[in-house]
Design an enzyme around this catalytic site. Structure first.
Site, PDB file in Angstrom:
ATOM      1  N   LYS A  23      -5.701   6.277   3.405  1.00 17.99           N
ATOM      2  CA  LYS A  23      -4.813   6.731   4.393  1.00 17.99           C
ATOM      3  C   LYS A  23      -4.653   8.086   4.762  1.00 17.99           C
ATOM      4  CE  LYS A  23      -0.408   4.799   6.031  1.00 17.99           C
ATOM      5  NZ  LYS A  23      -0.005   6.095   6.881  1.00 17.99           N
ATOM      6  N   ASP A  25      -3.325  11.332   6.706  1.00 21.14           N
ATOM      7  CA  ASP A  25      -1.915  11.836   7.248  1.00 21.14           C
ATOM      8  C   ASP A  25      -2.364  12.539   8.412  1.00 21.14           C
ATOM      9  OD1 ASP A  25       0.484  12.285   7.553  1.00 21.14           O
ATOM     10  OD2 ASP A  25       0.829  13.900   6.005  1.00 21.14           O
ATOM     11  N   GLU A 164      -1.912  10.614   1.279  1.00 19.63           N
ATOM     12  CA  GLU A 164      -1.021   9.747   1.592  1.00 19.63           C
ATOM     13  C   GLU A 164      -0.866   8.362   1.163  1.00 19.63           C
ATOM     14  OE1 GLU A 164       1.319   8.582   5.730  1.00 19.63           O
ATOM     15  OE2 GLU A 164      -0.728   9.345   5.975  1.00 19.63           O
TER      16      GLU A 164
END
Length: 311
Positions: A23, A25, A164
């Site tokens: 994931k 950022d 993240e």
């Protein structure tokens, strides 16, 4: 078109029907190459093409292509949203060109939605991913990140690297534009929520911003979920206050009661500015526990937040 959205989860799904990705950022972007031109659209539908001139050469790769991904600014090898924030709202082409040299971004591509006139949204993720890997999109300012079968292992690795979190995707899932789907699950390392600002309080004995009162979508409007003061010192607070001052109103925008200790001295504002806040979850009365300001979500409107009920 709006991008497909992931649903927040506390557990990482396991099994051969799931695949897992980092994931990032960054700023969610749909990149459309068509007829030799490129259009970059944010999650909220805003045209941000001028802000990222280093991505324009994507238009030369295919005559017709729509990609989904994140624009990421890397600092010391890690994504830095603070560094990206300086690029997101540049509307002047000359200023954007200088920024692209001084602090270039990378477009991290994780899905292909259309190619050469063919709509791929009904295809399973596995077919779209196989096609994406065949497009040879490795370039100076864009890349296709790896996928992983071991979700728990990736979650641990991203925690060690200060990333993240992860996103888990069902291999059979179609691409559902604008929909928050249980076929995509996001597991961040911090409990982060998007909230709307309904008021602000000055520092004791001063005019600088000391805290903001925030809300989440509820029955009939915005439900008050707490007061956020941590993370608002210095430039972050000053910048946020600049956004809030023009939005002042006479009364509270929250449909739920605001405790007197929070309401006294508060300057109410129209609920338009969206923030990400990190917290230790919810406490009594649904209030955020030890919330801290993370960033202003300029890519997410209050209307978006109300529609999805999850930032």
């Amino acid at each position: 078109m709006r991008p497909m959205l992931a649903t927040l989860t506390e557990t990482v799904p396991a099994g051969p029907e799931w695949v897992h990705e980092v994931k990032w950022d960054g700023m969610r972007i749909l990149a459309e190459a068509k007829g030799g031109g490129l259009t970059l659209t944010s999650r909220s539908g805003r045209d941000v093409t001028v802000a990222f001139p280093e991505l324009v050469p994507l238009a030369d790769l295919y005559d017709d292509m729509l990609l989904d991904g994140e624009v990421v600014s890397f600092a010391d090898g890690r994504p830095s949203f603070a560094a990206l924030a300086d690029r997101m709202h540049v509307a002047d082409a000359r200023k954007a060109a200088r920024a692209a040299v001084a602090r270039p971004v990378t477009f991290v591509v994780f899905d292909v939605v259309r190619l050469l006139g063919q709509d791929l949204t009904a295809q399973p993720w596995s077919a779209r991913r196989a096609l994406l890997e065949q497009l040879d999109l490795e370039g100076p300012r864009w890349q296709v990140p790896a996928t992983h079968d071991d979700g728990e292992g990736l979650l641990a690795a991203t925690a060690e690297q200060g990333l993240e979190g992860i996103v888990s995707k069902r291999r059979s899932s179609p691409y559902s534009p604008g929909r928050r789907s249980p076929d995509w699950l996001k597991r961040p390392h911090r409990d982060t929520l998007s909230v709307v600002v309904g008021g602000w309080r000055p520092e004791t004995g001063g005019n600088r911003l000391g805290a903001v009162l925030v809300g989440r979508p509820g029955d009939g409007g915005w439900e008050f979920v707490g007061r956020v003061g941590a993370g608002l010192a210095g430039r972050a607070g000053a910048s946020l206050l600049t956004r809030l001052r023009p939005l002042e109103r006479a009364d509270s925008p929250f449909v739920s009661p605001v405790p007197r200790e929070d309401a006294v001295g508060t300057i109410w504002v129209e609920p338009e500015v969206v923030l990400d806040v990190a917290s230790l979850g919810r406490g009594g009365g649904g209030r955020l526990r030890q919330p801290s300001h993370q960033r202003v979500r300029t890519d997410l409107t209050a209307a978006d937040l109300m529609e999805t009920s999850d930032g």
